[in-house]
Scaffold this active site. Structure first.
Site, mmCIF file in Angstrom:
data_model
loop_
_atom_site.group_PDB
_atom_site.id
_atom_site.type_symbol
_atom_site.label_atom_id
_atom_site.label_comp_id
_atom_site.label_asym_id
_atom_site.label_seq_id
_atom_site.Cartn_x
_atom_site.Cartn_y
_atom_site.Cartn_z
ATOM 1 N N LYS A 291 0.828 -1.206 0.000
ATOM 2 C CA LYS A 291 0.000 0.000 0.000
ATOM 3 C C LYS A 291 0.859 1.252 0.000
ATOM 4 O O LYS A 291 0.576 2.211 -0.741
ATOM 5 C CB LYS A 291 -0.941 -0.028 1.207
ATOM 6 C CG LYS A 291 -2.011 -1.109 1.103
ATOM 7 C CD LYS A 291 -2.734 -1.351 2.419
ATOM 8 C CE LYS A 291 -3.718 -2.507 2.297
ATOM 9 N NZ LYS A 291 -4.372 -2.845 3.570
ATOM 10 N N ASP B 104 -10.279 3.688 4.403
ATOM 11 C CA ASP B 104 -10.729 2.299 4.370
ATOM 12 C C ASP B 104 -12.251 2.206 4.286
ATOM 13 O O ASP B 104 -12.805 1.181 3.897
ATOM 14 C CB ASP B 104 -10.262 1.558 5.634
ATOM 15 C CG ASP B 104 -9.135 0.570 5.359
ATOM 16 O OD1 ASP B 104 -8.922 0.227 4.173
ATOM 17 O OD2 ASP B 104 -8.472 0.137 6.310
ATOM 18 N N GLN C 208 -3.997 -1.305 9.761
ATOM 19 C CA GLN C 208 -4.046 -2.664 9.223
ATOM 20 C C GLN C 208 -4.627 -3.643 10.248
ATOM 21 O O GLN C 208 -4.228 -3.653 11.417
ATOM 22 C CB GLN C 208 -2.635 -3.116 8.820
ATOM 23 C CG GLN C 208 -2.563 -4.470 8.156
ATOM 24 C CD GLN C 208 -3.218 -4.476 6.788
ATOM 25 O OE1 GLN C 208 -3.109 -3.520 6.039
ATOM 26 N NE2 GLN C 208 -3.892 -5.568 6.462
#
Length: 306
Positions: free
Chosen positions: A53, A120, A97
């Site tokens: 990412k 997200d 994460q």
């Protein structure tokens, strides 16, 4: 004839190029989109995901901050770090994460992220906006990527039966919500199946569009699929394979060989949905920067340039 492959890598490449072009326009105004990726601990898979990412953000011309924290960190210390990122004007997107260590409540952490930086799309504010069809929030990256894949490969969704296997907050539930929306890329009749669904095969055989996100390798076989259906395989299961150098390989939730003989279109694993998840993260990050700068309105529509 075997189903056509839906090339997620090719579509993701175009999406990332567009995000990079938008980032470059912001950079010309002195604004560099910033993405902070927070990793707690050293889970091998999470290390790979977070590095990918950050690399994608750098390749798109964005500022990338890889925050690595010890597995034993307290919840209060992690929340303090999130607070600092919320207040940092160089950071437009924050991603923590998952999974997190057992001493940390993931929901508390997600709720602490500023919704305007929640790229997200997991904060309850953004989830609620998505559910009611507002466009000023962020949509979870994997479902957003799947919807774009369907559009890019020419699947007409209005009036179709869409069956989603899996009801996670990350894929299943938001996917169902997206496909219900009143727009040209949705307008489906949606059924959500899960482990308590009776006669799963009877449900999946009704699907014009079958989206499988159950986390069980090869659970959907050819006899479970309606002839001509479009099949989207979200599964990324690591299974043993002595023929590979690593001794393992990625396996989807769909039995690819048998399903490909029945479906009209299908995503491979790898190379289908996976690349789209990171691509849509780049889109969400650059959009967060655009909204912060007033380049676009929070509805996603154009606003006067700065």
């Amino acid at each position: 004839m075997p189903a056509d492959l839906i090339d997620g890598r090719a579509v993701a490449k175009k999406v990332r190029a567009d995000a990079a072009a938008r980032a470059a326009k912001l950079a010309a105004r002195g604004i560099k989109p910033g993405l902070a990726v927070v990793l707690v601990g050293e889970d091998p898979a999470s290390v790979v995901y977070t590095s990918a990412k950050c690399k994608a953000a750098a390749e798109a011309g964005m500022y990338s901050l890889n925050v690595r924290l010890p597995a034993e960190i307290s919840q209060s210390d992690l929340l303090a770090r999130v607070d600092a990122l919320n207040s940092d004007p160089t950071i437009h997107g924050i991603l923590v994460q998952m999974p997190l260590p057992k001493q940390i409540d993931a929901d508390t952490v997600i709720r602490r992220i500023d919704p305007t930086k929640d790229v997200d799309g997991f904060h309850p504010v953004n989830v609620g906006k998505m559910l009611i069809g507002e466009r000023d929030g962020f949509i979870p990256c994997t479902p957003a990527g799947i919807q774009l894949l369907l559009k890019e490969c020419g699947v007409k969704t209005p009036g179709k039966n869409c069956v989603v296997i899996g009801r996670s907050n990350i894929v299943g539930k938001p996917m169902a919500a997206l496909m219900l929306q009143d727009n040209e890329n949705a307008n489906c009749t949606v059924t959500v199946c899960h482990r308590h669904t009776g006669d799963l095969k009877a449900q999946t055989r009704t699907a014009d569009i079958l989206i499988v996100a159950a986390g069980r390798p090869r659970m959907v076989t050819g006899d479970m699929v309606k002839p001509g259906a479009v099949v989207i395989d979200v599964g990324t299961n690591r299974v043993n394979d002595a023929s590979t150098k690593s001794g393992t390989r990625l396996q989807g939730d769909v039995d690819f060989d048998s399903v490909r003989e029945v479906a009209s279109k299908i995503t491979p694993v790898p190379g289908g949905v996976g690349p789209m998840t990171i691509a849509m993260l780049m889109v969400n990050t650059v959009r967060a920067a655009e909204m912060s700068a007033g380049v676009v309105s929070r509805s996603g529509l154009s606003a006067p340039s700065v």
